[in-house]
Enzyme design. Structure first.
Site, mmCIF file in Angstrom:
data_model
loop_
_atom_site.group_PDB
_atom_site.id
_atom_site.type_symbol
_atom_site.label_atom_id
_atom_site.label_comp_id
_atom_site.label_asym_id
_atom_site.label_seq_id
_atom_site.Cartn_x
_atom_site.Cartn_y
_atom_site.Cartn_z
ATOM 1 N N ARG A 263 -8.881 -7.013 9.300
ATOM 2 C CA ARG A 263 -8.450 -5.970 8.365
ATOM 3 C C ARG A 263 -8.358 -6.609 6.976
ATOM 4 O O ARG A 263 -8.524 -7.812 6.826
ATOM 5 C CB ARG A 263 -7.143 -5.276 8.802
ATOM 6 C CG ARG A 263 -6.118 -6.037 9.555
ATOM 7 C CD ARG A 263 -5.509 -7.174 8.818
ATOM 8 N NE ARG A 263 -5.012 -6.764 7.502
ATOM 9 C CZ ARG A 263 -4.776 -7.572 6.497
ATOM 10 N NH1 ARG A 263 -5.011 -8.875 6.604
ATOM 11 N NH2 ARG A 263 -4.334 -7.151 5.345
ATOM 12 N N GLY A 264 -8.084 -5.751 5.975
ATOM 13 C CA GLY A 264 -8.120 -6.229 4.586
ATOM 14 C C GLY A 264 -9.493 -5.888 4.024
ATOM 15 O O GLY A 264 -10.522 -6.195 4.643
ATOM 16 N N ALA A 265 -9.492 -5.256 2.847
ATOM 17 C CA ALA A 265 -10.722 -4.643 2.328
ATOM 18 C C ALA A 265 -11.927 -5.599 2.276
ATOM 19 O O ALA A 265 -12.985 -5.298 2.847
ATOM 20 C CB ALA A 265 -10.444 -4.017 0.968
ATOM 21 N N ASP B 135 -7.457 -1.707 -1.904
ATOM 22 C CA ASP B 135 -8.505 -1.247 -0.986
ATOM 23 C C ASP B 135 -9.590 -0.465 -1.716
ATOM 24 O O ASP B 135 -10.729 -0.413 -1.283
ATOM 25 C CB ASP B 135 -7.899 -0.396 0.127
ATOM 26 C CG ASP B 135 -7.138 -1.294 1.082
ATOM 27 O OD1 ASP B 135 -5.981 -1.617 0.783
ATOM 28 O OD2 ASP B 135 -7.734 -1.727 2.088
ATOM 29 N N GLN C 30 1.903 -6.537 8.163
ATOM 30 C CA GLN C 30 0.973 -7.547 7.629
ATOM 31 C C GLN C 30 1.701 -8.598 6.781
ATOM 32 O O GLN C 30 1.270 -9.741 6.719
ATOM 33 C CB GLN C 30 -0.113 -6.867 6.771
ATOM 34 C CG GLN C 30 -1.109 -6.034 7.539
ATOM 35 C CD GLN C 30 -0.721 -4.583 7.577
ATOM 36 O OE1 GLN C 30 0.461 -4.239 7.552
ATOM 37 N NE2 GLN C 30 -1.696 -3.699 7.645
ATOM 38 N N ARG D 135 -13.340 2.803 9.057
ATOM 39 C CA ARG D 135 -12.127 2.987 8.250
ATOM 40 C C ARG D 135 -12.545 3.576 6.889
ATOM 41 O O ARG D 135 -13.432 3.046 6.243
ATOM 42 C CB ARG D 135 -11.385 1.650 8.065
ATOM 43 C CG ARG D 135 -10.893 1.069 9.404
ATOM 44 C CD ARG D 135 -9.899 -0.048 9.201
ATOM 45 N NE ARG D 135 -8.626 0.454 8.702
ATOM 46 C CZ ARG D 135 -7.645 -0.343 8.267
ATOM 47 N NH1 ARG D 135 -7.818 -1.648 8.241
ATOM 48 N NH2 ARG D 135 -6.513 0.166 7.839
ATOM 49 N N ASN E 112 -3.818 1.078 -2.174
ATOM 50 C CA ASN E 112 -3.484 -0.152 -1.435
ATOM 51 C C ASN E 112 -2.520 0.229 -0.312
ATOM 52 O O ASN E 112 -2.146 1.407 -0.165
ATOM 53 C CB ASN E 112 -2.874 -1.201 -2.385
ATOM 54 C CG ASN E 112 -2.779 -2.573 -1.721
ATOM 55 O OD1 ASN E 112 -3.738 -3.033 -1.100
ATOM 56 N ND2 ASN E 112 -1.637 -3.227 -1.827
ATOM 57 N N LYS E 113 -2.126 -0.740 0.458
ATOM 58 C CA LYS E 113 -1.274 -0.520 1.632
ATOM 59 C C LYS E 113 -0.078 0.364 1.314
ATOM 60 O O LYS E 113 0.548 0.225 0.265
ATOM 61 C CB LYS E 113 -0.825 -1.892 2.150
ATOM 62 C CG LYS E 113 0.100 -1.887 3.346
ATOM 63 C CD LYS E 113 -0.423 -1.087 4.526
ATOM 64 C CE LYS E 113 -1.825 -1.486 4.964
ATOM 65 N NZ LYS E 113 -2.412 -0.501 5.906
HETATM 66 O O1 MRU Z 1 -4.710 -1.711 6.736
HETATM 67 P P1 MRU Z 1 -5.113 -3.038 6.170
HETATM 68 O O2 MRU Z 1 -4.329 -4.180 6.731
HETATM 69 O O3 MRU Z 1 -6.605 -3.247 6.251
HETATM 70 O O4 MRU Z 1 -4.735 -2.934 4.646
HETATM 71 C C1 MRU Z 1 -4.926 -4.036 3.831
HETATM 72 C C2 MRU Z 1 -4.427 -3.867 2.464
HETATM 73 O O5 MRU Z 1 -3.956 -2.817 2.086
HETATM 74 C C3 MRU Z 1 -4.613 -5.015 1.535
HETATM 75 O O6 MRU Z 1 -3.551 -5.106 0.654
HETATM 76 C C4 MRU Z 1 -5.911 -4.783 0.747
HETATM 77 O O7 MRU Z 1 -6.966 -4.539 1.629
HETATM 78 C C5 MRU Z 1 -6.248 -5.931 -0.111
HETATM 79 S S1 MRU Z 1 -6.895 -7.261 0.842
HETATM 80 C C6 MRU Z 1 -7.449 -8.466 -0.158
#
Ligand code: MRU
Length: 346
Positions: A45-47, A238, A197, A88, A248-249
């Site tokens: 996970r993470g963009a 994201d 996270q 996603r 973002n999250k």
């Molecule tokens: O749902 P996730 O864990 O994929 O969400 C991740 C985030 O929101 C991060 O903050 C974002 O992707 C930046 S990662 C460099």
């Protein structure tokens, strides 16, 4: 450096982020469908990491094709891309990476490349996306370290670290570079309900790097800022819309609002692959809804009663007006973002 994701000739291997920090287990995805499942179920996970995984998934799927000619390969390629794109919806890096793979495929086909050549070119493109992400994170980390004051107490939300990218991280890239420069007193890692996270992944990365780390629940961020305990907030993204609104999250908007109320600079760190100039503003960013179980349970333990309904958006949008700057590998964009973000691509 943390091994987030690795290309192997017969598999894409990734550390299972659902199991960290308790267990360090590696998942071998042997097909594009398995890569898609890994993205959807948050093994990775993470963009930026999602983008790299998708590119490798495309390359893996094409590599395994038995198509004898480019016409049949094109049909299969399209299906593979569609499957990965449906995993996603919010992180634009996913679509950015798939588009790049489509361009590489199209260029190879137009040049009359053989099926084997196309496979090799897609593998090279996926590896390039991986390597460029690591490089980009290192660069933006050092760019961003400039805004970090001496003895900084930095707050971050979610995990925008090595695990969320191909390596080094975006927000954690800034923190790492600032720590290398001796500027970091401590990092407050928001727990980041419901997937944790921050408590699980960010704290794990920072402790491994011996950067002083304090875990807080997000409800503690406001009072901590009010007491003067935070000098700066840095988060990842994201998707960043053309006007500078940032998805973002979930919880980021609350942190940004608190930062604004207490005069704490709120920075976003993200590579250019997260900036989506085709999305005009935050209202046009699709927000993923995640399964209710993530909210009703902590791990295997139910904490909410049966029968309660759940609202579980995975992301929120922080209006550009709350953002002090967007730190990228090409420099720091500042308001007005419509102009400064566009200029980054020139
Ligand atoms: O749902 P996730 O864990 O994929 O969400 C991740 C985030 O929101 C991060 O903050 C974002 O992707 C930046 S990662 C460099």
């Amino acid at each position: 450096m943390l091994p987030t994701i690795e290309w192997q000739p017969d598999a894409v291997v990734m550390v299972d982020q659902r199991k960290l920090p308790g267990q360090e287990i590696y998942v071998r995805c042997r097909t594009a469908a398995e890569v898609a499942r890994a993205i959807k179920t948050m093994v990775i996970r993470g963009a930026p990491a999602i983008g790299v995984a998708a590119a490798m998934g495309v390359a893996l799927g094409v590599r395994q094709s038995r198509a004898s000619g480019t016409r049949q390969l094109t049909v299969e390629f399209t299906k593979i891309c569609d499957k990965l794109a449906a995993t996603r919806p919010t992180a634009v890096n996913l679509f950015w990476a798939i588009e790049r793979m489509k361009r590489a495929f199209g260029t190879a086909v137009q040049a009359g490349a053989s099926v084997d050549d196309i496979k090799a070119r897609l593998e090279a493109e996926a590896r390039a996306i991986h390597d460029e992400d690591v490089e980009g994170c290192r660069t933006l980390g050092h760019v961003g370290a400039e805004v970090v004051p001496a003895a900084a107490r930095i707050l971050t939300h979610c995990n925008a670290g090595a695990l969320a990218t191909a390596g080094y991280g975006t927000a954690l890239g800034v923190i790492r570079a600032a720590a290398e420069a001796g500027k970091v007193a401590t990092v407050f890692a928001d727990e980041t309900r419901p997937f944790l996270q921050g408590a699980r992944l960010t704290a794990w990365e920072l402790v491994r790097d011996q950067i002083p780390t304090t875990v807080i629940t997000e409800s503690m961020a406001g009072p901590l800022m009010r007491s003067g305990g935070v000098d700066l907030v840095v988060v990842g993204a994201d998707r960043i819309a053309a006007n500078g609104d940032v998805a973002n999250k979930i919880g980021t908007y609350t942190v940004a609002t608190m930062a604004h109320a207490h005069g704490v600079p709120f920075y976003v760190a993200a590579p250019l692959s997260t900036i989506d100039l085709s999305t005009p503003d935050g209202d046009h960013i699709p927000i993923e809804q995640r399964p209710p179980r993530e909210v009703t349970h902590v791990g295997a333990t139910r904490v909410a009663p049966e029968g309660a309904s759940v609202w579980n958006p995975a992301f929120d949008v922080t209006p550009a007006a709350l953002v002090a700057g967007i730190i990228t590998e090409k420099g720091i964009a500042r308001a007005p973002y419509a102009e400064s973000l566009r200029a980054l691509f020139d």
